[in-house]
Motif scaffolding. Sequence first.
Motif, short mmCIF file in Angstrom:
data_model
loop_
_atom_site.label_atom_id
_atom_site.label_comp_id
_atom_site.label_asym_id
_atom_site.label_seq_id
_atom_site.Cartn_x
_atom_site.Cartn_y
_atom_site.Cartn_z
N SER A 132 -22.93 150.01 81.75
CA SER A 132 -23.54 150.18 80.44
C SER A 132 -23.89 151.65 80.27
CB SER A 132 -24.77 149.28 80.29
OG SER A 132 -25.78 149.63 81.21
N PRO A 133 -24.00 152.10 79.02
CA PRO A 133 -24.15 153.54 78.76
C PRO A 133 -25.59 154.03 78.81
CG PRO A 133 -23.87 152.38 76.71
CD PRO A 133 -23.76 151.34 77.80
N HIS A 134 -26.28 153.76 79.89
CA HIS A 134 -27.64 154.26 80.10
C HIS A 134 -28.57 153.81 78.98
CE1 HIS A 134 -29.92 156.57 82.91
NE2 HIS A 134 -30.45 157.34 81.98
N ARG A 135 -28.41 152.54 78.59
CA ARG A 135 -29.21 152.00 77.50
C ARG A 135 -29.78 150.63 77.81
NH1 ARG A 135 -28.47 153.69 72.09
NH2 ARG A 135 -28.72 151.50 71.61
N ALA A 136 -29.85 150.24 79.05
CA ALA A 136 -30.30 148.89 79.39
C ALA A 136 -31.73 148.64 78.94
CB ALA A 136 -30.18 148.65 80.89
N GLY A 137 -32.55 149.66 78.89
CA GLY A 137 -33.92 149.48 78.45
C GLY A 137 -34.07 149.40 76.95
N SER A 138 -33.00 149.61 76.22
CA SER A 138 -33.06 149.65 74.75
C SER A 138 -32.54 148.36 74.15
CB SER A 138 -32.22 150.83 74.25
OG SER A 138 -32.67 152.02 74.79
N VAL A 139 -33.12 147.25 74.52
CA VAL A 139 -32.61 145.98 74.02
C VAL A 139 -33.05 145.69 72.60
CG1 VAL A 139 -32.28 144.92 76.28
CG2 VAL A 139 -34.48 144.73 75.14
N GLY A 140 -34.19 146.24 72.18
CA GLY A 140 -34.62 146.10 70.80
C GLY A 140 -35.11 144.71 70.40
N ALA A 143 -39.86 140.73 71.35
CA ALA A 143 -40.76 140.48 72.48
C ALA A 143 -40.82 141.68 73.42
CB ALA A 143 -40.31 139.23 73.25
N THR A 144 -39.67 142.33 73.63
CA THR A 144 -39.63 143.52 74.48
C THR A 144 -40.44 144.65 73.87
OG1 THR A 144 -37.44 142.92 75.27
CG2 THR A 144 -38.10 145.19 75.60
N GLU A 145 -40.29 144.83 72.58
CA GLU A 145 -41.04 145.89 71.90
C GLU A 145 -42.54 145.62 71.94
OE1 GLU A 145 -39.74 148.81 71.03
OE2 GLU A 145 -37.93 147.98 71.90
N ARG A 146 -42.95 144.36 71.80
CA ARG A 146 -44.38 144.01 71.90
C ARG A 146 -44.92 144.33 73.30
NH1 ARG A 146 -42.77 139.84 68.55
NH2 ARG A 146 -42.48 138.38 70.26
#
Length: 177
Positions: A132-140, A143-146
């Motif tokens: 993946s292009p160094h974006r695994a933490g950017s799921v959007g 619940a993740t954002e909260r």
Amino acid sequence: MNMRVLATRKTAAAGDRKLPEPGEVGLRHPSQLHDLLPMVQMLFICLPDTPETEGLIGEKEITLLPPGSVIVNVGRGHVLNEEAFFNALRSNHLLGAGVDCWYKYPADAKSRCSTPVSAKFEFGGLDNIVMSPHRAGSVGLPATERCRMAALAELFNAAAEQGFQAMPNRVDVSNGY
């Protein structure tokens, strides 16, 4: 998932060798890494790129993993020796891998379409790796954002109430990250 989780942490005691019960986490000192690797089916790498961590997982460490193991690297590419990693995937010593970080990044938007993510090896030609292009933490996901906002609020509140020295998960910049 009732897994046994073994983790290394600088502040863990070096003497404990007892395996945790399924569903528990056993913390070990990094000096015990070679003792742990033969027991690992999945190795998760979540480390920063510092002089201390660069090349930490090399050919010897990968060889210590049981055949059919999986490596997931969401930290930094240079923690995992590129050639040893590629060879272990190509030879099928590793069943597979998932990576969200690389050894070489394109310099600009234009070169993202043509520059390989590896300086030396064609990982994209392997069928046992997910990249993946160094974006695994950017799921959007909401619940993740909260969760992110709650964690940030906890940090800001701790800083406001107790000062920056008392903040949870404080990073020691002298370590190089």
